[in-house]
Scaffold this active site. Sequence first.
Site, PDB file in Angstrom:
ATOM      1  N   ARG A  74     -48.832  -9.376  27.142  1.00 22.95           N
ATOM      2  CA  ARG A  74     -47.851  -9.807  28.146  1.00 22.95           C
ATOM      3  C   ARG A  74     -47.856  -8.860  29.344  1.00 22.95           C
ATOM      4  O   ARG A  74     -48.212  -7.694  29.232  1.00 22.95           O
ATOM      5  CB  ARG A  74     -46.450  -9.892  27.545  1.00 22.95           C
ATOM      6  CG  ARG A  74     -45.820  -8.551  27.149  1.00 22.95           C
ATOM      7  CD  ARG A  74     -44.880  -8.050  28.244  1.00 22.95           C
ATOM      8  NE  ARG A  74     -44.239  -6.781  27.930  1.00 22.95           N
ATOM      9  CZ  ARG A  74     -44.692  -5.608  28.301  1.00 22.95           C
ATOM     10  NH1 ARG A  74     -45.839  -5.522  28.950  1.00 22.95           N
ATOM     11  NH2 ARG A  74     -44.030  -4.496  28.036  1.00 22.95           N
ATOM     12  N   GLU A 170     -50.592  -0.470  27.850  1.00 23.75           N
ATOM     13  CA  GLU A 170     -49.916   0.005  26.630  1.00 23.75           C
ATOM     14  C   GLU A 170     -50.414  -0.814  25.440  1.00 23.75           C
ATOM     15  O   GLU A 170     -50.441  -2.047  25.495  1.00 23.75           O
ATOM     16  CB  GLU A 170     -48.398  -0.154  26.728  1.00 23.75           C
ATOM     17  CG  GLU A 170     -47.723   0.402  25.478  1.00 23.75           C
ATOM     18  CD  GLU A 170     -46.237   0.068  25.355  1.00 23.75           C
ATOM     19  OE1 GLU A 170     -45.425   0.993  25.329  1.00 23.75           O
ATOM     20  OE2 GLU A 170     -45.903  -1.139  25.273  1.00 23.75           O
TER      21      GLU A 170
HETATM   22  P1  0O2 Z   1     -40.139  -5.122  25.425  1.00 22.40           P
HETATM   23  O1  0O2 Z   1     -39.088  -6.163  25.560  1.00 22.40           O
HETATM   24  O2  0O2 Z   1     -40.726  -5.106  24.032  1.00 22.40           O
HETATM   25  O3  0O2 Z   1     -41.195  -5.148  26.472  1.00 22.40           O
HETATM   26  P2  0O2 Z   1     -41.443   5.378  28.471  1.00 22.40           P
HETATM   27  O4  0O2 Z   1     -40.373   5.166  29.477  1.00 22.40           O
HETATM   28  O5  0O2 Z   1     -42.559   4.356  28.573  1.00 22.40           O
HETATM   29  O6  0O2 Z   1     -41.898   6.776  28.390  1.00 22.40           O
HETATM   30  P3  0O2 Z   1     -40.323   3.848  26.396  1.00 22.40           P
HETATM   31  O7  0O2 Z   1     -40.354   2.671  27.286  1.00 22.40           O
HETATM   32  O8  0O2 Z   1     -39.041   4.113  25.655  1.00 22.40           O
HETATM   33  O9  0O2 Z   1     -40.714   5.166  27.106  1.00 22.40           O
HETATM   34  O10 0O2 Z   1     -41.572   3.725  25.427  1.00 22.40           O
HETATM   35  P4  0O2 Z   1     -41.722   3.619  23.867  1.00 22.40           P
HETATM   36  O11 0O2 Z   1     -40.780   4.475  23.129  1.00 22.40           O
HETATM   37  O12 0O2 Z   1     -43.168   3.891  23.649  1.00 22.40           O
HETATM   38  O13 0O2 Z   1     -41.321   2.114  23.490  1.00 22.40           O
HETATM   39  C1  0O2 Z   1     -41.452   1.044  24.349  1.00 22.40           C
HETATM   40  C2  0O2 Z   1     -41.696  -0.267  23.620  1.00 22.40           C
HETATM   41  O14 0O2 Z   1     -41.736  -0.139  22.198  1.00 22.40           O
HETATM   42  C3  0O2 Z   1     -40.581  -1.250  23.872  1.00 22.40           C
HETATM   43  O15 0O2 Z   1     -40.887  -1.945  25.048  1.00 22.40           O
HETATM   44  C4  0O2 Z   1     -40.625  -2.154  22.638  1.00 22.40           C
HETATM   45  O16 0O2 Z   1     -41.639  -3.129  22.756  1.00 22.40           O
HETATM   46  C5  0O2 Z   1     -41.015  -1.182  21.562  1.00 22.40           C
HETATM   47  N1  0O2 Z   1     -39.847  -0.553  20.922  1.00 22.40           N
HETATM   48  C6  0O2 Z   1     -39.465   0.735  21.031  1.00 22.40           C
HETATM   49  N2  0O2 Z   1     -38.387   0.980  20.288  1.00 22.40           N
HETATM   50  C7  0O2 Z   1     -38.065  -0.168  19.677  1.00 22.40           C
HETATM   51  C8  0O2 Z   1     -37.022  -0.539  18.747  1.00 22.40           C
HETATM   52  O17 0O2 Z   1     -36.174   0.261  18.356  1.00 22.40           O
HETATM   53  N3  0O2 Z   1     -37.004  -1.840  18.337  1.00 22.40           N
HETATM   54  C9  0O2 Z   1     -37.921  -2.755  18.756  1.00 22.40           C
HETATM   55  N4  0O2 Z   1     -37.814  -4.005  18.281  1.00 22.40           N
HETATM   56  N5  0O2 Z   1     -38.912  -2.439  19.630  1.00 22.40           N
HETATM   57  C10 0O2 Z   1     -38.984  -1.166  20.082  1.00 22.40           C
HETATM   58  P5  0O2 Z   1     -39.750  -2.372  26.030  1.00 22.40           P
HETATM   59  O18 0O2 Z   1     -40.344  -2.449  27.394  1.00 22.40           O
HETATM   60  O19 0O2 Z   1     -38.558  -1.464  25.873  1.00 22.40           O
HETATM   61  O20 0O2 Z   1     -39.309  -3.782  25.550  1.00 22.40           O
END
Ligand code: 0O2
Length: 229
Positions: A74, A170
């Site tokens: 995506r 990513e």
């Molecule tokens: P979406 O809707 O999935 O796209 P950064 O700012 O990049 O340094 P970030 O964004 O906190 O740090 O990165 P991290 O920790 O690597 O995690 C980002 C992505 O991992 C999220 O994307 C989610 O897809 C997934 N993720 C992380 N934590 C969780 C969680 O607790 N539950 C679920 N279901 N998914 C999680 P987005 O963009 O936040 O969301």
Amino acid sequence: MSENVGGEASLLKDINNLFGDKSPDEARELFTSMRLLLSYYKCAMMEVETKFRVLNEEFSLQYDRNPINAIKSRLKDGVSIREKLLRKGLPQTLDAIEENIYDIAGIRVVCSFYKDVYYLEEALLKQDDITLIRRKDYIENPKPNGYRSLHLIVAVPIFLSNQKKIMKVEVQLRTIAMDSWASMEHQLLYKKKVERLPQIDRELYKCAELCRELDGRMDMLRQIMIEEN
Ligand code: 0O2
């Protein structure tokens, strides 16, 4: 991660979300630049996705099974990009997006077994056009809510007609069990502005533990099958 590789209408909406009210000329210019930038991310996403499909094909010929159960890709939408820029205190500009937001292009690789996650990571990072930018191993070190997944930010070149661009992608690698937990938790709670009930958090954590146990048992079965054959 929702499937979304933006058409013109959704791109226009994203631009409004990201950059607010602009004059028609500014909006047109942003539209062209943003469309170009997103197309680069889309190409990078396709490159990395193809790499995983090739690895899956090779592995299935060698071992008669597929390490990859599903691949989902995506592009991040305008609302999520805006939220992230705001959260990080960054300006709403194209440069800030390209320099600081690493997950505009996202690929989720759902693996059959726990060991496949690390096999695929190693096989991807061995490739000489891939550079590892960041690694977060939420499998070894799960998040407090129980979330498990291996996250890699990689840089990959894309070759255009008259230039080469290095883009960040990513990659999230996880097993089927980890993916089921994350998908359900995403629907129930993740980023939702709902009151957090300790009982729900505890139950979700227990479910994550069950998924971990399931992965362990399935991996043990896989090991036995290898040794017996
Ligand atoms: P979406 O809707 O999935 O796209 P950064 O700012 O990049 O340094 P970030 O964004 O906190 O740090 O990165 P991290 O920790 O690597 O995690 C980002 C992505 O991992 C999220 O994307 C989610 O897809 C997934 N993720 C992380 N934590 C969780 C969680 O607790 N539950 C679920 N279901 N998914 C999680 P987005 O963009 O936040 O969301």
